[in-house]
Design an enzyme around this catalytic site. Structure first.
Site, short mmCIF file in Angstrom:
data_model
loop_
_atom_site.label_atom_id
_atom_site.label_comp_id
_atom_site.label_asym_id
_atom_site.label_seq_id
_atom_site.Cartn_x
_atom_site.Cartn_y
_atom_site.Cartn_z
N HIS A 81 0.80 -1.23 0.00
CA HIS A 81 0.00 0.00 0.00
C HIS A 81 0.83 1.28 0.00
O HIS A 81 0.36 2.32 0.45
CB HIS A 81 -0.97 0.03 1.20
CG HIS A 81 -2.08 -0.97 1.11
ND1 HIS A 81 -1.88 -2.32 1.23
CD2 HIS A 81 -3.42 -0.81 0.91
CE1 HIS A 81 -3.05 -2.94 1.12
NE2 HIS A 81 -3.99 -2.06 0.92
N GLY A 130 -1.24 -2.16 -6.89
CA GLY A 130 -1.54 -2.96 -5.69
C GLY A 130 -2.94 -2.72 -5.16
O GLY A 130 -3.75 -3.62 -5.11
N HIS A 131 -3.21 -1.53 -4.71
CA HIS A 131 -4.55 -1.10 -4.32
C HIS A 131 -4.82 0.19 -5.06
O HIS A 131 -4.38 1.25 -4.63
CB HIS A 131 -4.66 -0.89 -2.82
CG HIS A 131 -6.08 -0.67 -2.36
ND1 HIS A 131 -6.95 0.21 -2.99
CD2 HIS A 131 -6.78 -1.23 -1.33
CE1 HIS A 131 -8.12 0.17 -2.36
NE2 HIS A 131 -8.05 -0.68 -1.37
N HIS A 150 -11.32 -7.55 -5.38
CA HIS A 150 -11.56 -6.67 -4.23
C HIS A 150 -12.39 -5.46 -4.66
O HIS A 150 -12.01 -4.71 -5.55
CB HIS A 150 -10.19 -6.23 -3.69
CG HIS A 150 -10.26 -5.49 -2.40
ND1 HIS A 150 -10.27 -4.12 -2.35
CD2 HIS A 150 -10.32 -5.93 -1.12
CE1 HIS A 150 -10.32 -3.74 -1.07
NE2 HIS A 150 -10.34 -4.81 -0.30
N GLU A 174 -13.05 -9.48 0.52
CA GLU A 174 -13.81 -8.22 0.42
C GLU A 174 -14.19 -7.99 -1.04
O GLU A 174 -13.99 -6.91 -1.60
CB GLU A 174 -12.97 -7.05 0.96
CG GLU A 174 -12.50 -7.28 2.39
CD GLU A 174 -11.72 -6.11 2.96
OE1 GLU A 174 -10.96 -5.47 2.20
OE2 GLU A 174 -11.88 -5.81 4.15
N GLU A 192 -18.83 -3.18 1.97
CA GLU A 192 -17.97 -2.29 2.75
C GLU A 192 -18.32 -0.83 2.49
O GLU A 192 -18.56 -0.43 1.35
CB GLU A 192 -16.50 -2.56 2.38
CG GLU A 192 -15.54 -1.73 3.20
CD GLU A 192 -14.07 -2.00 2.85
OE1 GLU A 192 -13.79 -3.05 2.23
OE2 GLU A 192 -13.24 -1.15 3.20
N CYS A 251 -16.47 1.68 2.34
CA CYS A 251 -15.54 2.24 1.35
C CYS A 251 -15.94 1.90 -0.08
O CYS A 251 -15.72 2.70 -0.99
CB CYS A 251 -14.13 1.73 1.59
SG CYS A 251 -13.32 2.44 3.03
N CYS A 290 -10.20 2.10 7.54
CA CYS A 290 -10.39 2.80 6.26
C CYS A 290 -11.75 3.47 6.15
O CYS A 290 -11.87 4.58 5.63
CB CYS A 290 -10.21 1.81 5.11
SG CYS A 290 -11.22 0.32 5.25
N CYS A 291 -12.79 2.79 6.65
CA CYS A 291 -14.15 3.29 6.40
C CYS A 291 -14.49 4.57 7.17
O CYS A 291 -15.05 5.50 6.57
CB CYS A 291 -15.18 2.20 6.71
SG CYS A 291 -15.01 0.71 5.71
ZN LIG Z 1 -13.23 0.61 4.32
#
Ligand SMILES: [Zn+2]
Length: 692
Positions: free
Chosen positions: A188, A240-241, A299, A351, A367, A369, A438-439
């Site tokens: 990340h 990656g993300h 994801h 996820e 999620e 996010c 994260c959320c």
């Molecule tokens: Zn999140």
């Protein structure tokens, strides 16, 4: 470049990126205290930039208005935003401190002896909070919040290394792992950097302060571009993300430095020097050309953020291959992968998106996010096309799958947003803190940025996307000053009064969004009815507008029973209840004593009593409650065996009244009684008493 037909598109892009990076690096001093380049926007610009700054994006049909140009006053979102800025943002900052997220920075400059805490992406929590604060400061000066954000930014940039690198995890013993192939997949680093840029940009657009913005440019210009990218002398990148893509493009829009756009294009294209198993391309949603994607997978947040970056890339380049892919993926989203709440990502495992139509209720991941990513993507598609179908998804996600993510008091958050929930398994759905947090700050930045989503401008006039009590003080694209005031009790009531006041009488179009759910919408201008309202489209009201003009809109707010495509096997025989933009649910504690929701049915016979609605001001911050006839099976699910023989005589049922509350407000009362079930069973053959 002379013979483009003989080189692949990928090579072509790579060459262009390489050249752009080299030329701009030579001309750009990035190591000084200020990185103001020759193309940096003037002082006036930062105040005029919205959630996105697409004014100069050649393929944007719609343009953002600044967050500060819209004041959301008392009402549905006003209350939510007040709690966000008074409670959520300050309490989250304290939690970031308490959980060592700031110590991670302070330790590196000798100001803390605490050990590193939190996962590899912990820096992004701080940046996302900074972005939330930045958006909040665009809606008004808050000296305390401003000072706190300044302090945090100072602590962040103090850690930046001379190379520009800034990350609190890959330091010391772990410094050798930086940007190693495996770390690019899971570490990340670029995700953190992306959030750093977005936080920096939001704070810059609030205050004009470039401290964090310059630091993020130093990271890209000093560390990333000289060492990574296409070309034999550079190492390949795998994001990656996904997150860095959209952030780089917003950095390009903010600074005018094209190398950021080109680098985003390179990442979206993928670099085939990095070999990843197919699972990696699926899960990470990056590494192969974005334009080869045919469906959503892997994801969910990664996929949504990748789609955001790809749409941003299209907005700047007009590359039709991107638009084509984005349309294919969007159709997949709304036809096979999205919950009725606008939530996405069916599976907890990874996820991730599931198979087409795999949309379980109780085990739904959804999620927060991912729903936010869905809204962000659709905001970009809306800018690209001006089509209301994207605003419909924004509204669906915002009022339901996103709004459910934060408790009514603004201090508890959902990571998952399931559509069915049985508390007997001990799972706690709303929590103040997650180690992967994260959320919460993602929800905070979304609510803080909300004024920027109500309107857009185009060369033809003004688009009204969302409805709430608010005042717009901005201008048309020809520079004519324009004020628009909305008065409404939306979403509880479908009436909206829109006062339109240009600085002088001016001909333009007011594009009024007619939501896809609204039947029989009535629109009038200065009391004169206007025809042509079509659900799911904008109604273009073109005339010579003058101060004192008023548009009145009445949306059809009758509750609706919604059923899923039969291929959604988890919804087979079930229905959801929707009123206006809100999806409703049943909570156990609102139902008659002793009645289990597992045994309840919604009576959908034509002869059944119609819905009754009532505004209850003391319930859940004030909500419209819906009541409808239902039935309860006499054979209780708790007393039944796992399997029963089907007989000609079905179990009897007794009539009952079902009481629905808005889904977003679920799980805000006594924890022991939480149970939510959005799609409720219907159409049983329950004779003797009640027959459906
Ligand atoms: Zn999140």
């Amino acid at each position: 470049m002379n013979k483009p037909s003989q080189i692949s598109r990928r090579q072509f892009v790579g060459t262009a990126v390489s050249a752009a990076a080299a030329s701009s690096l030579a001309a750009h001093s990035f190591l000084g205290s200020s990185a103001m380049g020759a193309t940096a926007p003037s002082v006036a610009d930062w105040k005029d930039e919205g959630v996105l700054f697409v004014d100069k994006s050649p393929y944007a049909k719609l343009h953002n208005v600044p967050v500060r140009a819209v004041t959301i006053t008392e009402g549905f979102w006003g209350a939510r935003r007040q709690i966000n800025v008074d409670s959520s943002i300050p309490s989250m900052e304290k939690l970031l401190e308490a959980n060592g997220r700031m110590d991670n920075f302070l330790r590196l400059v000798g100001q803390s002896s605490a050990a590193q805490r939190g996962p590899v992406y912990s820096d992004s929590d701080v940046y996302k909070w900074t972005e939330a604060a930045g958006f909040a400061l665009q809606s008004g000066d808050r000296p305390e919040l401003h000072a706190l954000t300044n302090k945090i930014i100072k602590e962040v940039v103090a850690v930046q290394e001379p190379s520009g690198y800034l990350n609190t995890y890959y330091v010391g013993d772990k410094a050798k792992d930086r940007m190693q192939p495996d770390v690019q997949r899971w570490g990340h680093e670029l995700y953190n950097l992306g959030h750093m840029m977005q936080g920096a940009i939001a704070f810059y657009r609030a205050t004009g302060d470039r401290t964090l913005l310059d630091a993020s440019m130093r990271f890209v210009d000093g560390y990333l571009l000289p060492n990574f990218g296409p070309g034999p002398d550079k190492k390949p990148v795998f994001s990656g993300h996904p997150e860095i893509e959209m952030a780089l493009i917003e950095l390009y829009r903010t600074t005018g430095e094209k190398r950021y756009l080109d680098f985003a294009g390179y990442i979206l294209q993928g670099d085939d020097r990095i070999k990843v198993q197919k699972y990696g391309y699926v899960y990470h949603f990056c590494g192969i050309p974005f334009t080869t994607r045919t469906h959503l997978e892997g994801h969910a947040v990664r996929a949504m953020y990748a789609c955001c970056g790809a749409t941003d890339y299209y907005l700047e380049t007009g590359d039709q291959a991107y638009l084509k892919t984005l349309n294919v993926l969007w159709e997949d989203l709304v036809n096979r992968q999205m919950y009725v709440t606008g939530g996405v990502g069916a599976r907890s495992q990874g996820e991730a998106f599931g198979e087409p139509y795999e949309l379980p209720n109780f085990t739904a991941y959804g999620e927060s996010c991912a729903a936010i990513g869905n809204m962000m993507w659709n905001w970009r598609m809306l800018a690209a096309t001006g089509e209301a179908k994207y605003a419909d998804v924004i509204e669906r996600a915002l009022y339901n799958g996103i709004n459910s993510g934060m408790s009514l008091d603004g201090t508890l958050y959902c990571y998952r947003n399931p559509l069915g929930f049985d508390p007997s398994n001990g799972d706690k759905i709303r929590n103040p803190w997650y180690d992967t947090t994260c959320c919460p700050p993602n929800l905070e930045r979304t609510f803080a940025s909300l004024p920027g989503y109500l309107y857009s401008t185009s060369k033809d006039g003004l688009y009204v996307h969302l409805y709430d009590n608010s005042k717009l003080d901005w201008h048309l694209e020809d520079g004519t000053g324009l004020q628009v005031t909305q008065k409404t009790n939306y979403p509880w009531d479908g009436s909206v009064e829109i006062a339109v006041a240009p600085a002088r009488p001016t001909e333009f179009s007011l594009f009024v969004r007619i939501p896809g759910w609204s039947d029989g919408t009535q629109v009038a201008v200065n009391g004169q009815a206007v025809s042509g309202s079509t659900p799911g489209q904008y109604l273009a009201l073109r005339r010579r507008w003058a101060p004192g003009d008023t548009v009145t809109v009445k949306f059809g707010m009758s509750p609706q029973v919604i059923e899923a495509n039969p291929r959604v096997v988890d919804d087979f025989g079930r229905a959801a209840v929707q009123r206006g933009p809100l999806i409703y649910c049943l909570e156990q504690l609102d139902q008659p004593e002793g009645m289990s929701l597992f045994d309840a049915r919604l009576d959908t016979r034509q002869a059944a009593p119609r819905f009754a609605t009532e505004f209850e001001k003391d319930l859940l911050g004030g909500v419209v409650v819906i009541k409808h006839l239902g039935a309860v099976s006499e054979r209780s699910s708790s007393g039944s065996r796992l399997y029963e023989r089907l007989t000609a005589t079905a179990p009897t049922a007794r009539a009952t009244e079902l009481r629905f509350i808005p889904y977003y407000a679920w799980a805000n009362r006594a924890a022991t009684q939480m149970q939510v079930w959005t799609p409720v069973l219907r159409r049983g053959t329950l004779n003797q008493g009640v027959t459906f």
